[in-house]
Write an enzyme that holds these catalytic residues in place. Sequence first.
Site, mmCIF file in Angstrom:
data_model
loop_
_atom_site.group_PDB
_atom_site.id
_atom_site.type_symbol
_atom_site.label_atom_id
_atom_site.label_comp_id
_atom_site.label_asym_id
_atom_site.label_seq_id
_atom_site.Cartn_x
_atom_site.Cartn_y
_atom_site.Cartn_z
ATOM 1 N N LYS A 90 18.723 35.274 71.556
ATOM 2 C CA LYS A 90 18.360 36.123 72.679
ATOM 3 C C LYS A 90 18.278 35.286 73.954
ATOM 4 C CE LYS A 90 14.953 39.658 74.032
ATOM 5 N NZ LYS A 90 13.699 40.342 73.654
ATOM 6 N N SER A 165 13.886 45.338 73.569
ATOM 7 C CA SER A 165 14.706 44.606 74.514
ATOM 8 C C SER A 165 15.747 43.701 73.872
ATOM 9 C CB SER A 165 13.797 43.767 75.413
ATOM 10 O OG SER A 165 13.095 42.798 74.652
ATOM 11 N N SER A 189 10.195 45.055 70.367
ATOM 12 C CA SER A 189 11.547 44.745 70.849
ATOM 13 C C SER A 189 12.489 44.156 69.815
ATOM 14 C CB SER A 189 11.470 43.795 72.050
ATOM 15 O OG SER A 189 10.970 44.473 73.175
#
Length: 499
Positions: A90, A165, A189
């Site tokens: 990420k 996210s 997330s």
Amino acid sequence: MKQYTVLSALQALENKTYTCEELVAKSIDCFEQDLKTDAPLNAFLEIYADALVQARRCDEERDRALAQGPDALKNLLAKKPLLGIPFGVKDNISVRGKSLTCASHILEGYTAPYNATVIQRLVDAGAVPLGRCNQDEFAMGSSTEYSAYGPTRNPINRTYVAGGSSGGSAAAVASGMVPFALGTETGGSVRLPASYCGVYGLKPTYGLLSRWGITAFGSSLDQAGVFGVTPDDIALPLRIMSGKDFYDDTSEDIPAGCEINSPCPPLADTEFASLKIAVPRQFAEAKGLDEEVAGIFEKVQTWFKERGSSIELVDIPVLDASIASYYVIALSEAASNLSRFDGIRYGNRKDRGEGYDDLFIQTRSEGFGAEVKRRIIIGNYVLSDQFSGTYYKRAMGVRARIQREIAALYKTYSCILCPTCPTPAFKLGQKTEDPMAMYLSDMFTVFVNLSRTASLNVPAGTTSAGLPVGVQFAGPMFSENRLLSMAKAWHTGRNGEKK
């Protein structure tokens, strides 16, 4: 080899079906082929230029050990159990010498000077970082539509969101680009995009994984997480990354008896028969719970009951305040954490030569997106002298009560079972103009972050439109091994078939 798991990739390397370089090359080829489609997933923002070089080094290391004999190779793989396995990262997790933007214009051009602890431990185990995955800007969102570099699409249906996210990481795993990927969680997330994309996604106990090198959103809530096609794809990386870190005072070693097994054995039928499972009434009867999600959740409960587990509907009134408490705390901490992005210390600078105040205002105005600005404004409002005692302290009081009540519940029940999200994935653009609707996507997940416990999204079925639906296996602190074993039993199914 369209989609592979960590274990099947390791087996292919052992059988010499593939080399490490070929394995990484296949991941890169999957990414490049996706770019040629009419609607690319936008799962990766960048493939690291040295990924193939790192893979060749893994092959050379393996060949040198093999030349010394089987024992040398065995010893090497004991030290480096993920040798040659690619994974996604990420875009808010530091990889030394690589771009780190948190999907924000304000960090364009910033290069991470060191590896996050979770990255360093995976690299030391031989894993190959393939590239950085898309996300909501500074991890603030539930759909990965708030990225400065465009939304990530759902691999199942590209007109839908991938969740957020950590949507890029989830989509990268679901589409077969990598066998596992790292995300981060502040309020759901990892689990939310895992549910939307039909993969496993673990939010570990707070402190199990070091936060060193991970860009902070809400420091008391943030935790790295893992995506995988199977529970075993999560178990091995998790075992490698976990444990106390000198650089993170909030990190903790796994207590004795809670060690993570890899491969994780499925929970035995006798153990299922002893499970006492709580289903929160506040979630099972929640307003806005999609009918098909509720139907799939009922089937999961039936599956547990058929294996002898006891399931009870439990009333936990404080859960009604969890979403409000979460957003007050998370946005307050976000406003504080993001104050460091001022145009002087990190990333982009917009300086017209009119003094510090102008530099600060211009840099942040142009660098941050609308959702990040919204959360900074709300967070600072909550923390203002006039309101901090009213809202922030009250939210912290609610959080303390949630922690106490969830901890007390786990003294009676083995785990909590509930949907991961009240709905399946929604269409791109459907909620971007309605922040409250977006925030309510987290209504079933935030209690886990507030209580600092563990939860695993498990793919449970699909809607009539073919969209994945996930359920949560949630447990007390350091229950990851049991949750993964429960999921392994679910994954293999009662007759050994893949669920």
